[in-house]
Enzyme design. Structure first.
Site, PDB file in Angstrom:
ATOM      1  N   ARG A 169      -4.574  13.518   4.718  1.00  0.00           N
ATOM      2  CA  ARG A 169      -4.677  12.046   4.770  1.00  0.00           C
ATOM      3  C   ARG A 169      -5.227  11.786   6.231  1.00  0.00           C
ATOM      4  O   ARG A 169      -6.085  10.764   6.614  1.00  0.00           O
ATOM      5  CB  ARG A 169      -3.352  11.151   4.731  1.00  0.00           C
ATOM      6  N   ARG A 173     -12.003  15.251  13.709  1.00  0.00           N
ATOM      7  CA  ARG A 173     -13.491  14.901  14.132  1.00  0.00           C
ATOM      8  C   ARG A 173     -13.825  15.702  15.371  1.00  0.00           C
ATOM      9  O   ARG A 173     -13.017  15.720  16.332  1.00  0.00           O
ATOM     10  CB  ARG A 173     -13.503  13.415  14.593  1.00  0.00           C
ATOM     11  N   ARG A 246      11.997   9.229   0.207  1.00  0.00           N
ATOM     12  CA  ARG A 246      12.410   9.216   1.637  1.00  0.00           C
ATOM     13  C   ARG A 246      12.693   7.782   2.189  1.00  0.00           C
ATOM     14  O   ARG A 246      11.773   6.871   1.688  1.00  0.00           O
ATOM     15  CB  ARG A 246      11.175   9.631   2.615  1.00  0.00           C
ATOM     16  N   ARG A 277       8.687   7.478  14.981  1.00  0.00           N
ATOM     17  CA  ARG A 277       7.571   7.012  15.932  1.00  0.00           C
ATOM     18  C   ARG A 277       8.358   5.607  16.471  1.00  0.00           C
ATOM     19  O   ARG A 277       9.221   5.006  15.900  1.00  0.00           O
ATOM     20  CB  ARG A 277       6.174   6.534  15.104  1.00  0.00           C
ATOM     21  N   GLU A 303      11.296   3.956  14.513  1.00  0.00           N
ATOM     22  CA  GLU A 303      11.618   4.546  12.903  1.00  0.00           C
ATOM     23  C   GLU A 303      12.582   5.763  12.584  1.00  0.00           C
ATOM     24  O   GLU A 303      11.814   6.819  13.546  1.00  0.00           O
ATOM     25  CB  GLU A 303      10.345   4.632  12.443  1.00  0.00           C
ATOM     26  N   TYR A 351       1.938   8.135  -3.732  1.00  0.00           N
ATOM     27  CA  TYR A 351       1.954   7.924  -2.461  1.00  0.00           C
ATOM     28  C   TYR A 351       0.758   6.921  -2.148  1.00  0.00           C
ATOM     29  O   TYR A 351      -0.217   7.278  -1.732  1.00  0.00           O
ATOM     30  CB  TYR A 351       1.836   9.146  -1.609  1.00  0.00           C
ATOM     31  N   ASP A 353      -1.680   3.963  -0.877  1.00  0.00           N
ATOM     32  CA  ASP A 353      -2.085   3.062   0.609  1.00  0.00           C
ATOM     33  C   ASP A 353      -2.036   1.666  -0.038  1.00  0.00           C
ATOM     34  O   ASP A 353      -2.324   1.372  -1.182  1.00  0.00           O
ATOM     35  CB  ASP A 353      -3.378   3.518   1.095  1.00  0.00           C
TER      36      ASP A 353
HETATM   37  N1  UDP Z   1       1.334  13.704  10.651  1.00  0.00           N
HETATM   38  C1  UDP Z   1       1.589  14.452  11.588  1.00  0.00           C
HETATM   39  N2  UDP Z   1       1.392  14.230  12.985  1.00  0.00           N
HETATM   40  C2  UDP Z   1       1.417  12.929  13.450  1.00  0.00           C
HETATM   41  C3  UDP Z   1       0.952  11.850  12.216  1.00  0.00           C
HETATM   42  C4  UDP Z   1       0.994  12.254  10.925  1.00  0.00           C
HETATM   43  O1  UDP Z   1       1.767  15.422  11.468  1.00  0.00           O
HETATM   44  O2  UDP Z   1       1.468  12.439  14.769  1.00  0.00           O
HETATM   45  C5  UDP Z   1       1.355  14.013   9.402  1.00  0.00           C
HETATM   46  C6  UDP Z   1       2.642  14.011   8.677  1.00  0.00           C
HETATM   47  O3  UDP Z   1       2.707  15.054   7.727  1.00  0.00           O
HETATM   48  C7  UDP Z   1       2.662  12.660   7.660  1.00  0.00           C
HETATM   49  C8  UDP Z   1       0.958  12.506   7.186  1.00  0.00           C
HETATM   50  O4  UDP Z   1       0.367  13.384   8.631  1.00  0.00           O
HETATM   51  O5  UDP Z   1       3.599  12.650   6.620  1.00  0.00           O
HETATM   52  C9  UDP Z   1       0.611  11.275   6.911  1.00  0.00           C
HETATM   53  O6  UDP Z   1       0.774  10.497   7.920  1.00  0.00           O
HETATM   54  P1  UDP Z   1       0.336   9.144   7.905  1.00  0.00           P
HETATM   55  O7  UDP Z   1       0.397   8.311   9.213  1.00  0.00           O
HETATM   56  O8  UDP Z   1      -0.899   8.607   7.183  1.00  0.00           O
HETATM   57  O9  UDP Z   1       1.788   8.502   6.957  1.00  0.00           O
HETATM   58  P2  UDP Z   1       2.112   7.108   6.948  1.00  0.00           P
HETATM   59  O10 UDP Z   1       1.641   6.173   7.888  1.00  0.00           O
HETATM   60  O11 UDP Z   1       1.899   6.715   5.450  1.00  0.00           O
HETATM   61  O12 UDP Z   1       3.670   7.051   7.184  1.00  0.00           O
END
Ligand code: UDP
Length: 370
Positions: A169, A173, A246, A277, A303, A351, A353
């Site tokens: 996901r 870059r 989760r 976060r 969170e 999952y 979006d």
């Molecule tokens: N992820 C990570 N570090 C970060 C942010 C995301 O390793 O700082 C990984 C983590 O495995 C997470 C996945 O990327 O489950 C997808 O993150 P995303 O932010 O897309 O998840 P959401 O916003 O749906 O919670």
């Protein structure tokens, strides 16, 4: 008798209800919560739209979906650029030249590519799990500092036991671009998501505080067909076993200062910090109230990720093999329920979006209504 009973007023349910009404069908929407909008629900606190069930940033490449949501809200130009905090070291996300420069001191894209190339060598063959996938995308240093701790906190599982698609996901870059999403269209609905969903549900009867599964027979008798967006295993009284989810718990704080962290999202990527976060909601709308004035206070949410147990809100399906196999069994059962359509993140154990869930609801509308 209604044509449709829609169980759940999140995006999937709201889109279907809106389209059904437009197609001349009678619709009743119910929700067990005291509010509409499911997990995109926002609530105004001191002029700030607080994302009560976690940050939602709308992003899509799908023009049909973008035009669709723009009927119900104006979107601002918010671009998600989270910052990672690893033991006090700050890194840009997603992984881009700013991140590589801070991690390795590299300056050019060639230098960054060479560093990643050198580190990804340890993975030979097709990555078998999230850890291998992550190392093969960005190398071990970034995996250790920015991925491993965060992912293990978020999912409560070892990175070797998680499917690799989760990490795909995130973009990687070799440019100086902190935009988290690879999306043509992105923004936050002005006035909040709750208002957007209320606009979708305009003119539709909605009953809140109404628990479908607790009053199933009585509610089923009200409509020809049911669109069910709750958890699929709960619908079948968990008779094949429980799917894992989760859950997330939020610790919200109103602070008497204008700026706590200078960004909407800061991810705590070490293992020791207990939260994953911190969201500072005002930055989704540039720190301004609806009249364009600077807001003097701020609301933050820490969170905490946890394993779902009965009584908690399910947030994320755990799409590993074991759960996938169990879901497939439930799906077979669902197909035998002739007058019930299962949809959305919980109904399909997927999952999704926001944009993909809207696309899925519109797809159902095409099959069902027109
Ligand atoms: N992820 C990570 N570090 C970060 C942010 C995301 O390793 O700082 C990984 C983590 O495995 C997470 C996945 O990327 O489950 C997808 O993150 P995303 O932010 O897309 O998840 P959401 O916003 O749906 O919670």
């Amino acid at each position: 008798m209604y044509d449709y009973l829609v169980v759940g007023s999140g995006l999937y349910g709201a889109v279907f209800a809106h389209e059904a009404k437009k197609a001349g069908k009678s619709v009743l929407v119910i929700d067990k919560r005291a509010n509409i909008a499911g997990n995109v629900y926002t609530e105004e606190v001191e002029g700030i739209n607080v994302h009560k069930y976690g940050a939602h940033i709308f992003h899509t490449n799908n023009k049909e979906v973008w035009d669709y949501v723009n009927q119900f809200a104006e979107f601002n130009r918010f671009t998600n650029s989270p910052v990672a905090n690893y033991k006090g070291e700050l890194y840009s996300l997603p992984f881009n030249m700013y991140t590589f420069n801070k991690m390795w001191g590299v300056v050019t894209p060639e230098e960054a590519a060479a560093k990643i190339e050198e580190q990804r060598k340890e993975i030979t063959g097709e990555p078998k799990n999230l850890e291998e996938q992550a190392i093969s995308l960005v190398g071990r240093d970034i995996y250790e500092k920015l991925i491993k701790g965060y992912t293990e906190k978020q999912w409560g599982r070892d990175c070797k036991e998680l499917p690799s698609f989760i990490i795909k996901r995130l973009p990687v870059r070799l440019t100086f671009d902190n935009n988290y999403f690879n999306a043509l269209y992105q923004g936050i609905p002005v006035g909040g998501y709750t208002q957007m969903v209320a606009n979708m549900l305009e003119g539709i009867e909605v009953r809140l505080n109404t628990d479908y599964l607790a009053n199933k027979a009585e509610l089923d008798a009200l409509a020809e067909k049911v669109v069910y967006t709750g958890a699929i295993d709960a619908y079948f009284e968990f008779k094949l076993g429980t799917l894992e989810y989760r859950s997330v718990k939020f610790e919200n704080e109103l602070l008497d200062k204008p700026n706590f962290q200078g960004n909407a999202a800061v991810n705590y990527t070490d293992r020791e910090t207990p939260w994953t976060r911190i969201i500072e909601h005002k930055w989704f709308e540039f720190g301004k109230d609806k009249n364009g004035n600077d807001l003097p206070k701020t609301v933050i949410s820490r969170e905490y990720s946890s394993e779902w147990k009965p009584g908690d809100e399910p947030y994320y399906p755990v799409n590993d093999e074991k759960n996938g196999a169990l879901y497939a069994e439930y799906k077979k059962l669902a197909e035998t329920e002739k007058n019930v359509i299962f949809g959305g993140r919980l109904g399909e154990y997927k999952y999704y979006d926001m944009d993909t869930v809207i696309a899925a609801a519109l797809e159902l509308c095409r099959k069902e209504l027109y």
